[in-house]
Motif scaffolding. Structure first.
Motif, mmCIF file in Angstrom:
data_model
loop_
_atom_site.group_PDB
_atom_site.id
_atom_site.type_symbol
_atom_site.label_atom_id
_atom_site.label_comp_id
_atom_site.label_asym_id
_atom_site.label_seq_id
_atom_site.Cartn_x
_atom_site.Cartn_y
_atom_site.Cartn_z
ATOM 1 N N ALA B 18 0.798 -1.268 -0.077
ATOM 2 C CA ALA B 18 -0.127 0.161 -0.014
ATOM 3 C C ALA B 18 0.730 1.350 0.022
ATOM 4 O O ALA B 18 0.881 2.116 1.067
ATOM 5 N N GLN B 19 1.627 1.499 -0.936
ATOM 6 C CA GLN B 19 2.415 2.596 -1.259
ATOM 7 C C GLN B 19 1.937 3.559 -2.397
ATOM 8 O O GLN B 19 2.768 4.088 -3.130
ATOM 9 N N ILE B 20 0.589 3.516 -2.508
ATOM 10 C CA ILE B 20 0.005 4.212 -3.633
ATOM 11 C C ILE B 20 -0.714 5.458 -2.752
ATOM 12 O O ILE B 20 -1.141 5.202 -1.957
ATOM 13 N N PRO B 21 -0.437 6.677 -3.647
ATOM 14 C CA PRO B 21 -1.075 7.743 -2.860
ATOM 15 C C PRO B 21 -2.610 7.663 -2.489
ATOM 16 O O PRO B 21 -3.231 8.121 -1.636
ATOM 17 N N TYR B 23 -6.320 8.879 -3.429
ATOM 18 C CA TYR B 23 -6.882 10.237 -3.614
ATOM 19 C C TYR B 23 -6.895 10.780 -1.953
ATOM 20 O O TYR B 23 -7.619 10.384 -1.232
ATOM 21 N N MET B 24 -5.849 11.736 -1.509
ATOM 22 C CA MET B 24 -5.653 12.064 -0.343
ATOM 23 C C MET B 24 -5.650 11.067 0.474
ATOM 24 O O MET B 24 -5.872 11.189 1.625
ATOM 25 N N GLY B 25 -4.694 10.022 0.107
ATOM 26 C CA GLY B 25 -4.440 8.992 0.986
ATOM 27 C C GLY B 25 -5.434 7.850 1.135
ATOM 28 O O GLY B 25 -5.504 6.816 1.760
ATOM 29 N N ARG B 27 -7.636 4.759 -0.505
ATOM 30 C CA ARG B 27 -7.582 3.840 -1.479
ATOM 31 C C ARG B 27 -8.693 2.983 -1.885
ATOM 32 O O ARG B 27 -8.876 2.448 -2.989
ATOM 33 N N PRO B 76 -1.080 3.762 -9.415
ATOM 34 C CA PRO B 76 -1.612 4.963 -9.784
ATOM 35 C C PRO B 76 -2.368 5.172 -11.047
ATOM 36 O O PRO B 76 -3.233 5.992 -11.204
ATOM 37 N N TYR B 141 -4.069 10.977 -15.977
ATOM 38 C CA TYR B 141 -4.901 11.015 -14.846
ATOM 39 C C TYR B 141 -4.418 10.405 -13.597
ATOM 40 O O TYR B 141 -3.453 9.746 -13.839
ATOM 41 N N LEU B 142 -5.037 10.471 -12.608
ATOM 42 C CA LEU B 142 -4.498 10.080 -11.367
ATOM 43 C C LEU B 142 -5.680 9.121 -10.634
ATOM 44 O O LEU B 142 -6.880 9.836 -10.389
ATOM 45 N N TYR B 145 -9.216 9.572 -10.147
ATOM 46 C CA TYR B 145 -9.642 10.718 -10.909
ATOM 47 C C TYR B 145 -9.612 10.541 -12.316
ATOM 48 O O TYR B 145 -8.343 10.210 -12.680
ATOM 49 N N ARG B 205 -15.102 11.403 -11.150
ATOM 50 C CA ARG B 205 -14.873 12.674 -10.605
ATOM 51 C C ARG B 205 -14.971 12.430 -9.105
ATOM 52 O O ARG B 205 -15.952 11.512 -8.538
ATOM 53 N N ILE B 206 -14.197 13.416 -8.342
ATOM 54 C CA ILE B 206 -14.426 13.453 -6.981
ATOM 55 C C ILE B 206 -15.115 14.682 -6.674
ATOM 56 O O ILE B 206 -14.835 15.837 -7.047
ATOM 57 N N ASN B 209 -14.110 16.196 -2.092
ATOM 58 C CA ASN B 209 -12.874 15.248 -1.757
ATOM 59 C C ASN B 209 -13.328 14.132 -0.801
ATOM 60 O O ASN B 209 -12.505 13.276 -0.145
#
Lengths: 729, 275
Positions: B18-21, B23-25, B27, B76, B141-142, B145, B205-206, B209
Motif C-alpha cells: 500500500a504505497q500508492i497515494p 486520493y488524499m490517502g 484507496r 497510480p 490522470y490519477l 480521478y 470525478r471526486i 474530496n
C-alpha cells in the motif's frame, strides 16, 4: 552687525548641514571596495506601497472611474493586464528597491522635473531593473524602468537625464493607452512569467514610431529648461546606436589566459578584428523606434544651436555617476552569466579586471564563464538525472558577426577545442582558487573542471608534460652521454630525432605543456590524481564494461524521496482564453486559483505530515524586505537553473542561498504550475529541486482535456507530495 | 465461485504494497451504480426458436441492473474492482404459448403449452452477478480521478421467477378451446450460469474530496451466446440448448435475455472514499 552676521552664518551653516544630511540620507549605506571584491546589489529598507497593492483592487478602483467611457471594454482590458503585469514584474525580483543605482536615477529625474513641473502631472516612479538590455521603459501610471545594461553604457549624467526625459514624455502623453486602443482589435496579450521577465515581454508595451519621435523632441524640450548639457543628447543616441557593443572596447589579449608555460598559439589569435559599422540609417521597418539618423534629424538643429554655456554634464554628482556606473558594470557581469551570455560575461569581467586586477568577484565571473563554455563545447548533457526537457538556451554567437575588439575573444573561444578550453579553464580557475582559498565556489569549479578533464576529455596526468618545451629542447640538444661505443647514425635514428624536434614545436599540442607550472604544485597533482582515481592513462576495459552495463528497471520505490521538509514557492497559475490568434489572460481567475492551489498544497502537506516553509509574496508588508529578498533570491536561482535546462551547468549555492537553506531548514524547493486554456485543457507541472546542487529530484508534467477542478488539483498535489514524503522501505 | 472471487480480491489487495497515494490517502471506495440497458425487439428476433405466440416479453424499455461495488487502488493507474449486480427482467409474458416437442418412446409429440399463472404475472428472470475486474486510468490522470477503461469478468447467475404450476396444455384451436389440464413442469431449479467479458469506458470525478461520481458505457459479450453449443467449464456456463421442451426454451430465452442485457449498458454511480 556682528550679531546679524553671526545669525546669518548660523543659517548658512544650518542650511549646509541640512543639505549635507539630505545628501547622505539619499545614499544607501552600500559601499563597494572594487579592488578586492564586489557585493551584489540587494533591495533594502522598506518596500514601497506600490509593491504591496493588490492588482485586483487597483484595477477595480481604476475601472470604477471609467464609468460610461466609450472604450470602456478595451480600457478595462488594458487596465487589468497592465496592473497585473506591473505587479508581477515588481515582485519578480528583477526590480531593485532602495539601492544606490535607483537612488541616483531618482535624483537625476528630480533635476529634470524641478524645471518641468508640468511633466510631473502624472507622478513618476523610477526603478532600476536587472536586465542587460540597453534600454529604459515607461508604463502607464508613471512607471519608468531603467535597465542596468543602459546604466553601464552611459558616458555621463546628462545622457541619463535625456533618456529619462524621453520616458517622462511617454507617460505624460499617455502613449501606452492610446497605442493599446489603436490596436485593440488585434491585441495579443502575452502571458507574463512569474520569475524573470524577458525584454520581449516588456517590449510588448511598445509605442509607435510617431510617439517615439514626439518623445525625442519633447524630451529635448524638457532638457533645454534644465542646466544639462544639450550636446549630451547626441551622446545618448550614440549609446543607443552602439548598444550592441560592450561598454568599453579594450583590445583583448590572449595573454590574459596565459602564464609562463601555458602559451596559446598565435594561430588562435585573430589578427585583425572587424571594424565597427557606423550605419545610423539602417532599415527600421521592423524596429520599435525610428533609426538613429531619423531621430537626430527630428530634433533638428537644436542640439547644435543651443549654446553650451552654463550647461553641465553633471548636476547631481560626477563621483556618484561613476560609482553608479561601475556598480552597474559589475552587476552586468553577473547578469550576463545568468542569461548564459558567457562570452560577454568574460569580456565584461576582462574589461573591469584591467582596472581591478585582484578582484575576486571578477575572477569568478571569468572562471564560471570559461567553465560553462568548456562544458558546452564538450556537448555533455545531464546523465541519469531527471530531464527538464528544455532545450539549452546557450549558443555562442558567431564570431564573424561580432564587431570590434571583443571579436578576438569570440574567435579564440570558438577555435579552441573542448580539451584546450578545459585545460585553460582549469588553469585559470585553479590559480584563482589558490589566490582566494576561502572561496568555496572556485574550489567546486576547479573540482568540476578536473572531473571534465578526466571523465569527458579523457586527459590524465600522463598526457601532460612536466617539463616545458625549452627544457625538453635542451634535453634533445644535449643527449645523455653513455659510455658506449658510438653508434652509427642510421636513417631511422635521424628520422626519430627530427620527429622529436617537430613534436616539441607542434603548436596544436600546446596543452601538453600548459600545466607544467601547476604540476609542480603538489596540491594540484594530488587533486588531479584523486579525480583520475590513481589512473595515469585511459583504461579501455572500463569502457567496454560500461557499454554492457544494463540499466536496472526502475521500481516505483525508487521514486520515493523520503524528504521531511520542503520549501514551497508561490505556484504559477494561468487561466487563458483563446480566440483565434488572441490569447486573453483571465487574471482575476488566475489569482483566485493560485490561492486555491496554495491552500490545496497546505492541506495535502498536512495530510502527509510533510513539513514545509513558504517563500512567498503574499502578505507582504512594507517591513517585509527580508521576505521579498528571499523571493528574489529564489526566483533568480530558478531562472538560472531553468536556463541550463538539461545541460550541466554550475549553479552556485551562494552564501545568501545557504543562509536561506539554514533558515528554512530545508534545501528542497517545490515548484508547482498550472496552465488552463479555455477551461477545458490543463497542464500541471510539479518539480522538486535541490537548492545546493540544482539537481532535479522529481519532475511531473500532466496534461489533459479537463477543467481545472479542485478535485483534480487535489489529486495531483497529493500525488506529487506523496512521492516527496514517502521513504523507501 | 463467490469464494474464489473473494479469495482473489483479498489476495490482490494484500499483495499490493500500500504505497500508492490514492486520493488524499484513500484507496478504497464503496459505491452504488445503476446500469441501464435498452431493450429492443431486435434482440428478440435474433432467436431462431419458434416459441409460439406471445413470446418473449417485448416491451420497449430499459432494463436496470443495480450494482454494489468496491474499488481498491493498487497502482497510480489501476484499480481492482469487485461488485455484485442485481437485476430483474421480464422473460415471458402471461399467456405465452409454447410450441413444445417431446420425445416419448421413439415417437414425438407436439404440444402447445400456455403459461397462465394464477397471479397473472409475467415470467421474470432475476439475475445476481458477481464481477471482478480492473480499471485502467489513462496516464494523464490519477487514479481514482479521470477517464478509465475497465475490463471485467462477470459471472452471471440467473434464476427464472415463475409459477411452476402455471403451465397448461393449450387447445385453443380445438374444441373445447381451453383446458384446465395442467402441464407438469419438471420440478427442478431453473437457474442458469454464464460468464460475460465486459469492457467499459468511463470517467470518475471526486466531489467534495469525499464522493466519487462514476459514469460510463459498457459493452459485454455473453459466453453462452458466442459459443452456442459449448459448455467448456460446466461451472461457468451451460451453453445454449437445442431442446424444444419448456425447460429448453426457458434456458435459451434466459441466455438470450442475458446476452441482450449485457450487450450494451450505460451506468452512473455514486460512491464514497472509505479509507
Amino acid at each position: 552687525m556682528i550679531k546679524k552676521n553671526s545669525n546669518r552664518s548660523m543659517c548658512i551653516k544650518s542650511a549646509c548641514l541640512f543639505a549635507f544630511a539630505s545628501f547622505i540620507l539619499q545614499v544607501p549605506a552600500q559601499v563597494n571596495d572594487f579592488s578586492k571584491d564586489y557585493t551584489l546589489l540587494r533591495s533594502s529598507g522598506t518596500i514601497p506601497e506600490i509593491f504591496l497593492k493588490s492588482a485586483k483592487e487597483q484595477t477595480q478602483q481604476e475601472v470604477a472611474k471609467l464609468k460610461n467611457d466609450v472604450d470602456k471594454k478595451f480600457k478595462t482590458q488594458f487596465i487589468t493586464s497592465n496592473n497585473h503585469f506591473i505587479r508581477d514584474f515588481l515582485l519578480s525580483g528583477q526590480v531593485l528597491i532602495n539601492d544606490p543605482l535607483t537612488a541616483y536615477v531618482n535624483n537625476v529625474a528630480t533635476k529634470v522635473l524641478e524645471q518641468n513641473p508640468e511633466a510631473n502631472a502624472q507622478p513618476v516612479q523610477l526603478f532600476v531593473t536587472k536586465s542587460p538590455e540597453v534600454n529604459a521603459y515607461a508604463f502607464d501610471k508613471g512607471f519608468i524602468f531603467v535597465n542596468i545594461g543602459l546604466l553601464a553604457q552611459l558616458e555621463n549624467e546628462a545622457q541619463l537625464a535625456y533618456i529619462l526625459a524621453h520616458e517622462m514624455i511617454h507617460i505624460n502623453k499617455k502613449h501606452s493607452v492610446t497605442e493599446y486602443l489603436k490596436h485593440k482589435n488585434s491585441e495579443t496579450i502575452v502571458a507574463s512569467g512569474r520569475a524573470e521577465e524577458d525584454d520581449e515581454i516588456l517590449a510588448m508595451y511598445r509605442f509607435s514610431k510617431e510617439q517615439e519621435t514626439e518623445a525625442d523632441i519633447s524630451g529635448l524640450d524638457l532638457i533645454k529648461k534644465t542646466n544639462y548639457s544639450i550636446t549630451a543628447v547626441n551622446g545618448a543616441l550614440d549609446v543607443l546606436q552602439y548598444s550592441y557593443l560592450p561598454f568599453e572596447l579594450p583590445e583583448f589579449k590572449k595573454a590574459f589566459f596565459e602564464d609562463e608555460y601555458l602559451k596559446i598559439p598565435d594561430t588562435l589569435n585573430l589578427k585583425k578584428v572587424s571594424s565597427i559599422k557606423t550605419n545610423d540609417d539602417y532599415d527600421d521597418t521592423k524596429s520599435t523606434h525610428p533609426n538613429i539618423r531619423k531621430r537626430r534629424l527630428s530634433m533638428g538643429d537644436d542640439v547644435k544651436l543651443i549654446p553650451e554655456t552654463g550647461r553641465k554634464k553633471y548636476l547631481v554628482s560626477e563621483e556618484r555617476f561613476k560609482s553608479m556606473r561601475e556598480q552597474a558594470r559589475f552587476e552586468l557581469c553577473r547578469i550576463y552569466l545568468l542569461k548564459r551570455d558567457y562570452v560577454n560575461a568574460i569580456y565584461a569581467a576582462y574589461i573591469l579586471l584591467q582596472k581591478y586586477p585582484e578582484n575576486c568577484y571578477l575572477k569568478k565571473i571569468v572562471a564560471k564563464g570559461l567553465y560553462n563554455v568548456a562544458l558546452n563545447k564538450s556537448g555533455k548533457s545531464s546523465d541519469g538525472g531527471i530531464r527538464i526537457g528544455t532545450s539549452s538556451s546557450f549558443s555562442m554567437y558567431d564570431y564573424d558577426k561580432v564587431e570590434g575588439a571583443s571579436q578576438r575573444l569570440y574567435y579564440l573561444l570558438d577555435k579552441l577545442t573542448s580539451k584546450e578550453l578545459n585545460v585553460i579553464a582549469l588553469s585559470y580557475t585553479y590559480k584563482a582558487s589558490k589566490q582566494y582559498p576561502a572561496d568555496k565556489s572556485l574550489k567546486i569549479l576547479t573540482d568540476s573542471l578536473f572531473s571534465y578533464l578526466v571523465n569527458t576529455n579523457k586527459l590524465y596526468l600522463a598526457d601532460f608534460s612536466k617539463k616545458s618545451i625549452e627544457e625538453l629542447k635542451d634535453t634533445v640538444k644535449k643527449p645523455v652521454v653513455v659510455q658506449e661505443e658510438p653508434q652509427e647514425e642510421s636513417k631511422y635514428s635521424t628520422i626519430k630525432k627530427l620527429q622529436e624536434k617537430e613534436e616539441l614545436v607542434e603548436e596544436s599540442n600546446f596543452i601538453k605543456y600548459a600545466l607544467v607550472g601547476l604540476l609542480k604544485d603538489d596540491e594540484f597533482v594530488r587533486r588531479f590524481k584523486t579525480m583520475a582515481k590513481g589512473r595515469e592513462h585511459e583504461v579501455e576495459e572500463e569502457y567496454v564494461q560500461k557499454s554492457f552495463k544494463k540499466s536496472k528497471k526502475k521500481k516505483q520505490e525508487d521514486n520515493y524521496l523520503g524528504i521531511d521538509k520542503v520549501i514551497f514557492i508561490d505556484p504559477y497559475y494561468r487561466k487563458v482564453k483563446t480566440s483565434g490568434n488572441d490569447v486573453i489572460i483571465k487574471f482575476d481567475e488566475s489569482d483566485e486559483k493560485q490561492e486555491k492551489l496554495m491552500s490545496i498544497q497546505t492541506e495535502c502537506a498536512g495530510k502527509l505530515k510533510l513539513d514545509y516553509e513558504r517563500v512567498t509574496t503574499s502578505n507582504l508588508t512594507s517591513s517585509s524586505m527580508e521576505q521579498f529578498n528571499e523571493v528574489v533570491l529564489v526566483n533568480e536561482w530558478l531562472a538560472e537553473r531553468f536556463r541550463y535546462g538539461d545541460d550541466d551547468g554550475f549553479i552556485e549555492c551562494s552564501e545568501a542561498m545557504k543562509e536561506l537553506i539554514a533558515k528554512k531548514g530545508s534545501k528542497y524547493i517545490a515548484l508547482t504550475g498550472v496552465y488552463n486554456k479555455n477551461k477545458k485543457s490543463n497542464s500541471y507541472l510539479f518539480m522538486l529541486l535541490d537548492l545546493e546542487t540544482g539537481k532535479v529530484l522529481r519532475s511531473e508534467l500532466r496534461s489533459n482535456r479537463e477543467r481545472d477542478s479542485n478535485d483534480l488539483l487535489h489529486a495531483y498535489a497529493y500525488n506529487s507530495l506523496f512521492f516527496v514524503k514517502k521513504k523507501k522501505s | 465461485m463467490k469464494k474464489t472471487f473473494l479469495f482473489v480480491f483479498v489476495l490482490s489487495t494484500s499483495l499490493t504494497i500500500a504505497q500508492i497515494p490514492g486520493y488524499m490517502g484513500k484507496r478504497l471506495s464503496l459505491g452504488y451504480s445503476t446500469y441501464v440497458s435498452p431493450r429492443t425487439s431486435v434482440l428478440d428476433e435474433l432467436s431462431d426458436i419458434n416459441i409460439g405466440s406471445g413470446g418473449i416479453a417485448s416491451n420497449r424499455a430499459f432494463n436496470m441492473t443495480h450494482c454494489l461495488g468496491a474499488d481498491y487502488i493498487i497502482s497510480p493507474r489501476i484499480s481492482l474492482c469487485l461488485a455484485a449486480q442485481f437485476s430483474k427482467t421480464d422473460l415471458f409474458k402471461y399467456g405465452t404459448i409454447f410450441d413444445v416437442t417431446e420425445s416419448m418412446g421413439g415417437s414425438r409429440d407436439y404440444y402447445k403449452i400456455v403459461y397462465r399463472p394464477e397471479d397473472e404475472k409475467d415470467m421474470a428472470l432475476r439475475g445476481m452477478n458477481i464481477s471482478f475486474g480492473f480499471k485502467f486510468f489513462k496516464s494523464r490522470y490519477l487514479n481514482p480521478y479521470g477517464r478509465y477503461r475497465k475490463i471485467e469478468l462477470i459471472l452471471a447467475q440467473s434464476a427464472v421467477v415463475m409459477d411452476k404450476d402455471g403451465f397448461y396444455y393449450d387447445y385453443s384451436n380445438q374444441w373445447p378451446y381451453y383446458t384446465n389440464k395442467k402441464y407438469e413442469l419438471e420440478d427442478r431449479s431453473y437457474n442458469y450460469k454464464s460468464f460475460v467479458v465486459a469492457f467499459t469506458f468511463g470517467k470518475q470525478r471526486i466531489l467534495f474530496n469525499k464522493l466519487i461520481l462514476d459514469y460510463g458505457v459498457r459493452a459485454g459479450i455473453n459466453y453462452n451466446y458466442v459459443f452456442k453449443h459449448a459448455s467448456i467449464i460446466g461451472m461457468l456456463s451451460e451453453g445454449f440448448s437445442d431442446d424444444y421442451t419448456i425447460a429448453g426454451k426457458l434456458k435459451e430465452a434466459a441466455n438470450f435475455r442475458l446476452f441482450g442485457a449485457q450487450l450494451f449498458n450505460a451506468h452512473i454511480g455514486l460512491g464514497f472514499l472509505a479509507f
